[in-house]
Design a protein around this motif. Structure first.
Motif, PDB file in Angstrom:
ATOM      1  N   HIS A   1      10.074 -78.798  42.154  1.00  0.00           N
ATOM      2  CA  HIS A   1       8.755 -79.440  42.659  1.00  0.00           C
ATOM      3  C   HIS A   1       8.612 -80.481  43.481  1.00  0.00           C
ATOM      4  O   HIS A   1       8.148 -80.053  43.992  1.00  0.00           O
ATOM      5  CB  HIS A   1       8.186 -79.339  40.601  1.00  0.00           C
ATOM      6  CG  HIS A   1       6.875 -78.979  40.519  1.00  0.00           C
ATOM      7  ND1 HIS A   1       6.047 -77.686  41.054  1.00  0.00           N
ATOM      8  CD2 HIS A   1       5.761 -79.863  40.513  1.00  0.00           C
ATOM      9  CE1 HIS A   1       4.705 -77.593  40.686  1.00  0.00           C
ATOM     10  NE2 HIS A   1       4.561 -79.355  41.092  1.00  0.00           N
TER      11      HIS A   1
ATOM     12  N   THR B   1       8.660 -75.511  45.061  1.00  0.00           N
ATOM     13  CA  THR B   1       7.929 -75.821  44.126  1.00  0.00           C
ATOM     14  C   THR B   1       7.890 -74.768  43.116  1.00  0.00           C
ATOM     15  O   THR B   1       7.797 -75.562  42.127  1.00  0.00           O
ATOM     16  CB  THR B   1       6.252 -75.589  45.537  1.00  0.00           C
ATOM     17  OG1 THR B   1       5.955 -76.590  46.338  1.00  0.00           O
ATOM     18  CG2 THR B   1       4.941 -76.314  44.278  1.00  0.00           C
ATOM     19  N   GLU B   2       7.818 -73.358  44.002  1.00  0.00           N
ATOM     20  CA  GLU B   2       7.996 -72.203  43.133  1.00  0.00           C
ATOM     21  C   GLU B   2       9.158 -72.903  42.128  1.00  0.00           C
ATOM     22  O   GLU B   2       8.388 -72.037  40.326  1.00  0.00           O
ATOM     23  CB  GLU B   2       7.822 -71.048  42.626  1.00  0.00           C
ATOM     24  CG  GLU B   2       6.533 -70.678  43.565  1.00  0.00           C
ATOM     25  CD  GLU B   2       6.586 -69.069  43.875  1.00  0.00           C
ATOM     26  OE1 GLU B   2       6.554 -68.442  44.243  1.00  0.00           O
ATOM     27  OE2 GLU B   2       5.100 -69.409  45.231  1.00  0.00           O
TER      28      GLU B   2
ATOM     29  N   GLU C   1       8.230 -75.115  39.031  1.00  0.00           N
ATOM     30  CA  GLU C   1       7.190 -75.277  37.529  1.00  0.00           C
ATOM     31  C   GLU C   1       7.376 -74.693  36.838  1.00  0.00           C
ATOM     32  O   GLU C   1       6.196 -75.022  35.861  1.00  0.00           O
ATOM     33  CB  GLU C   1       6.408 -74.100  38.779  1.00  0.00           C
ATOM     34  CG  GLU C   1       5.624 -74.526  39.952  1.00  0.00           C
ATOM     35  CD  GLU C   1       3.956 -73.598  40.485  1.00  0.00           C
ATOM     36  OE1 GLU C   1       4.673 -72.328  40.279  1.00  0.00           O
ATOM     37  OE2 GLU C   1       3.620 -74.134  41.271  1.00  0.00           O
TER      38      GLU C   1
END
Length: 126
Positions: A72, A100-101, A104
């Motif tokens: 992330h 990032t996804e 998450e």
């Protein structure tokens, strides 16, 4: 660098859980080598996080929460420096968003952020 983007994006698209940790560590080493000579603000932080990620992936059983937190943070940092890149801005942004996804779904992000601050690193700076 195009091969690094393709390999990393393929691994993310297939699902990082399907990627063997040793293969992930190899990819991280490639990124470390690619970023070692870059003098862009933020690159050193990315290199530190990549080293932490590689160390996790080289363990027999990586700490999933730590890996997600690192992904992330790497994603956010990659997206942030994408605008400063001479080329591959779109690929860097896409990679940053994908990382990032991928990170998450870390359940205890606050705890992971604390661990990611790594008191050992903080002492070295002081």
């Amino acid at each position: 660098m195009a091969v690094k983007f393709a390999g990393t994006m393929n691994a993310i698209n297939r699902g990082l859980d399907a990627t063997k940790p040793t293969k992930g560590a190899d990819m991280v080493e490639d990124w470390e080598a690619a970023l070692a000579e870059i003098d862009t603000p933020g690159a050193k932080g990315i290199l530190r996080d990549l080293a932490s990620l590689r160390k996790q992936l080289e363990k027999g059983e990586p700490d999933a929460d730590r890996v997600h937190a690192l992904l992330h943070r790497l994603g956010a940092a990659t997206t942030k420096i994408a605008d400063k890149a001479d080329k591959s801005q779109d690929k860097l942004k896409a990679l940053g968003e994908a990382l990032t996804e991928a990170g998450e779904d870390a359940p205890d992000e606050e705890d992971d952020v604390e661990a990611a601050a790594s008191p050992k690193r903080a002492r070295k700076k002081a």
